[in-house]
Design a protein around this motif. Structure first.
Motif, PDB file in Angstrom:
ATOM      1  N   LYS A 202       9.193   7.264  28.414  1.00 32.37           N
ATOM      2  CA  LYS A 202       8.083   8.177  28.107  1.00 32.37           C
ATOM      3  C   LYS A 202       6.743   7.594  28.557  1.00 32.37           C
ATOM      4  N   THR A 203       6.474   6.372  28.112  1.00 32.65           N
ATOM      5  CA  THR A 203       5.161   5.781  28.384  1.00 32.65           C
ATOM      6  C   THR A 203       4.951   5.594  29.887  1.00 32.65           C
ATOM      7  N   THR A 204       5.989   5.124  30.550  1.00 32.51           N
ATOM      8  CA  THR A 204       5.905   4.922  32.000  1.00 32.51           C
ATOM      9  C   THR A 204       5.634   6.260  32.693  1.00 32.51           C
ATOM     10  N   ALA A 225      -0.065   8.516  20.664  1.00 29.74           N
ATOM     11  CA  ALA A 225       0.429   8.921  19.344  1.00 29.74           C
ATOM     12  C   ALA A 225       1.754   8.248  18.986  1.00 29.74           C
ATOM     13  N   ASP A 226       2.176   7.283  19.814  1.00 28.17           N
ATOM     14  CA  ASP A 226       3.299   6.440  19.386  1.00 28.17           C
ATOM     15  C   ASP A 226       2.701   5.265  18.639  1.00 28.17           C
ATOM     16  N   THR A 227       2.638   5.405  17.329  1.00 30.04           N
ATOM     17  CA  THR A 227       2.022   4.343  16.525  1.00 30.04           C
ATOM     18  C   THR A 227       3.096   3.487  15.869  1.00 30.04           C
ATOM     19  N   PHE A 228       4.342   3.653  16.318  1.00 30.75           N
ATOM     20  CA  PHE A 228       5.457   2.938  15.711  1.00 30.75           C
ATOM     21  C   PHE A 228       5.318   1.422  15.867  1.00 30.75           C
ATOM     22  N   ARG A 229       4.978   1.003  17.099  1.00 25.18           N
ATOM     23  CA  ARG A 229       4.815  -0.442  17.275  1.00 25.18           C
ATOM     24  C   ARG A 229       3.530  -0.694  18.061  1.00 25.18           C
ATOM     25  N   ALA A 230       2.881  -1.793  17.752  1.00 18.64           N
ATOM     26  CA  ALA A 230       1.601  -2.104  18.382  1.00 18.64           C
ATOM     27  C   ALA A 230       1.765  -2.192  19.890  1.00 18.64           C
ATOM     28  N   ASP A 234      -0.377  -0.949  23.459  1.00 17.19           N
ATOM     29  CA  ASP A 234      -0.807  -1.926  24.460  1.00 17.19           C
ATOM     30  C   ASP A 234      -0.266  -1.549  25.829  1.00 17.19           C
ATOM     31  N   GLN A 235       1.004  -1.162  25.831  1.00 18.88           N
ATOM     32  CA  GLN A 235       1.647  -0.795  27.093  1.00 18.88           C
ATOM     33  C   GLN A 235       0.930   0.413  27.706  1.00 18.88           C
ATOM     34  N   LEU A 236       0.565   1.350  26.862  1.00 19.51           N
ATOM     35  CA  LEU A 236      -0.132   2.537  27.343  1.00 19.51           C
ATOM     36  C   LEU A 236      -1.530   2.170  27.839  1.00 19.51           C
ATOM     37  N   VAL A 277       0.078  13.416  25.817  1.00 17.10           N
ATOM     38  CA  VAL A 277       0.330  12.806  24.515  1.00 17.10           C
ATOM     39  C   VAL A 277       1.620  11.993  24.515  1.00 17.10           C
ATOM     40  N   ASP A 278       1.482  10.687  24.268  1.00 16.78           N
ATOM     41  CA  ASP A 278       2.663   9.824  24.151  1.00 16.78           C
ATOM     42  C   ASP A 278       3.166   9.916  22.714  1.00 16.78           C
ATOM     43  N   THR A 279       4.456   9.994  22.525  1.00 11.78           N
ATOM     44  CA  THR A 279       4.995  10.067  21.162  1.00 11.78           C
ATOM     45  C   THR A 279       6.059   8.986  20.990  1.00 11.78           C
TER      46      THR A 279
END
Ligand SMILES: Nc1nc2c(ncn2[C@@H]2O[C@H](COP(=O)(O)OP(=O)(O)OP(=O)(O)O)[C@@H](O)[C@H]2O)c(=O)[nH]1
Ligand SMILES: [Mg+2]
Length: 391
Positions: A202-204, A225-230, A234-236, A277-279
């Motif tokens: 997704k992020t890529t 909006a992917d707040t699951f892991r820090a 950072d990757q985004l 929107v990244d999820t």
């Protein structure tokens, strides 16, 4: 293949190019916001560093046609398309090699079509991950062709399989494709939500989409909006920096719908034309991911008419039938409008594209063909089928 993303009309060149992107006024009153405006320190550094109208690269300038004649522009576009086609063919080469090798073995030394050949053909198609159900339907149609004497030789058989695959992919395309073309120009920002199981790409994909949509002259904003892991943020942020696209992020664990709300407000304030929107593929809390996605959709539609305009489900080609099963979970969230099929370059079972189109009954909009920023193409069924059969 055509241009990547066509929200902009040609007249945009003369209308907007020399201006900073016009900031639309803040909406008068936001109805019951799920979150307050984030304190400045929570907004990504990337946002703070970005000027309102980012400097345009030479590539963008030429895409927009400031310094090039029409002929030069067309030549440039044709060259880009050719390059992407070549890259796409390379990405599906492992699938092509396996498929043609097996078909050659099945066809070798045979002059006519018999049941044994059809059985072997069935195995080959299933091995390419086209899916049992889909393969059976293809074979059924082939058998009808043979009975009607429309398929008499191996060449005709091959052509029939190709045409069956193509019609499956095209049928899924006709399912009212939601795209930038179906939303009136005045609606802004155009909101794209990217969903899918963790690790599918997704992020890529967002990095790649942001780059291309921006290169075609649009002001893009990314919402983390992917707040699951820090690390996700950072990757985004790395992608945002790499592509020069601003990013709205908040600290780990924040309610994803709140980050989206802030991003929608920021997009309106900045005059961004596209919000991607990244999820997350998973959540911290026990709460259900699908319910969270639904909540995000509600927030989006409250803030922008018709949003999210596109909800793309990312599916990893390498995970094959398993991935397909997981992807089905996301269809329970209403309004998935299309598929992004990633990692086509990493599998010899690229037939999964056909299974996806058939079983999810959704168009494949884009294909990921590598890890780099320009490794994303508009998925073209004809090109895909031709690439699989080596022409
Ligand atoms: N070869 C190849 N690798 C890809 C492609 N797309 C993504 N990847 C890789 O797949 C891995 C996972 O990608 P991410 O973009 O982090 O996936 P994600 O869905 O955002 O993952 P989560 O945030 O954990 O849910 C990374 O190593 C990417 O480089 C592709 O089209 N081809
Ligand atoms: Mg991610």
């Amino acid at each position: 293949m055509g241009l990547f993303w066509r929200r902009k009309k040609d007249d945009f060149v003369s209308l907007r190019l020399n201006e900073p992107s016009a900031a639309t006024p803040e909406p008068a009153a936001a109805p019951t916001p799920p979150a307050v405006e984030p304190p400045a320190e929570l907004v990504s550094e990337t946002v703070k560093e970005q000027p309102v109208a980012p400097a345009r690269s030479p590539f963008q300038t030429s895409v927009l046609g400031l310094n090039l004649s029409m002929e030069q522009l067309q030549a440039q576009e044709a060259a880009l398309e050719q390059e992407l086609s070549a890259r796409f063919r390379r990405a599906v080469s492992a699938t092509r090699d396996t498929l043609s090798e097996k078909l050659d073995t099945v066809f070798a030394g045979r002059k006519q079509i018999d049941d044994e050949l059809l059985d072997q053909l069935e195995e080959v198609l299933i091995a390419a991950d086209i899916g049992v159900q889909t393969t059976l339907e293809i074979l059924e149609s082939v058998r009808r062709g043979i009975a009607r004497k429309q398929i008499n030789d191996l060449e005709a058989l091959k052509a029939a399989i190709k045409s069956e695959l193509l019609s499956i992919l095209q049928a899924s395309e006709r399912q009212g494709v939601a795209s930038e073309l179906s939303v009136p120009d005045g609606v802004s920002p155009y909101v794209m939500m990217i969903v899918g199981v963790n690790g599918v790409g997704k992020t890529t994909t967002i990095g790649k989409l942001a780059q291309r949509i921006k290169a075609e002259g649009n002001d893009v904003l990314i919402c983390a909006a992917d707040t699951f892991r820090a690390a996700a943020s950072d990757q985004l942020a790395i992608w945002a920096e790499r592509t020069g696209v601003p990013l709205i992020q908040q600290k780990q664990g924040t309610d994803p719908a709140a980050v989206l709300f802030d991003s929608l407000k920021a997009a309106k304030a900045r005059g961004s034309e596209v919000l991607i929107v990244d999820t997350a593929g998973r959540l911290h809390t026990k709460s259900n991911l699908m319910a969270e996605l639904e909540k995000m959709k509600r927030v989006a539609s409250r803030e922008v008419q018709g949003a999210p305009h596109e909800t793309l489900l990312v599916v990893d080609a390498v995970t094959g039938q398993n991935g397909l099963e997981q992807a089905r979970q996301f269809l329970k969230v209403a309004g998935v409008t299309g598929i992004v099929l990633t990692k086509l370059d990493g599998t010899a079972k690229g037939g999964i594209a056909v299974a996806i189109a058939k079983e999810l009954n959704l168009p494949i909009r884009y294909a990921g063909i590598g890890e780099k920023v320009d490794d994303l193409v508009v998925f073209d069924p004809q090109q895909y089928v031709n690439s699989l059969f080596g022409n």
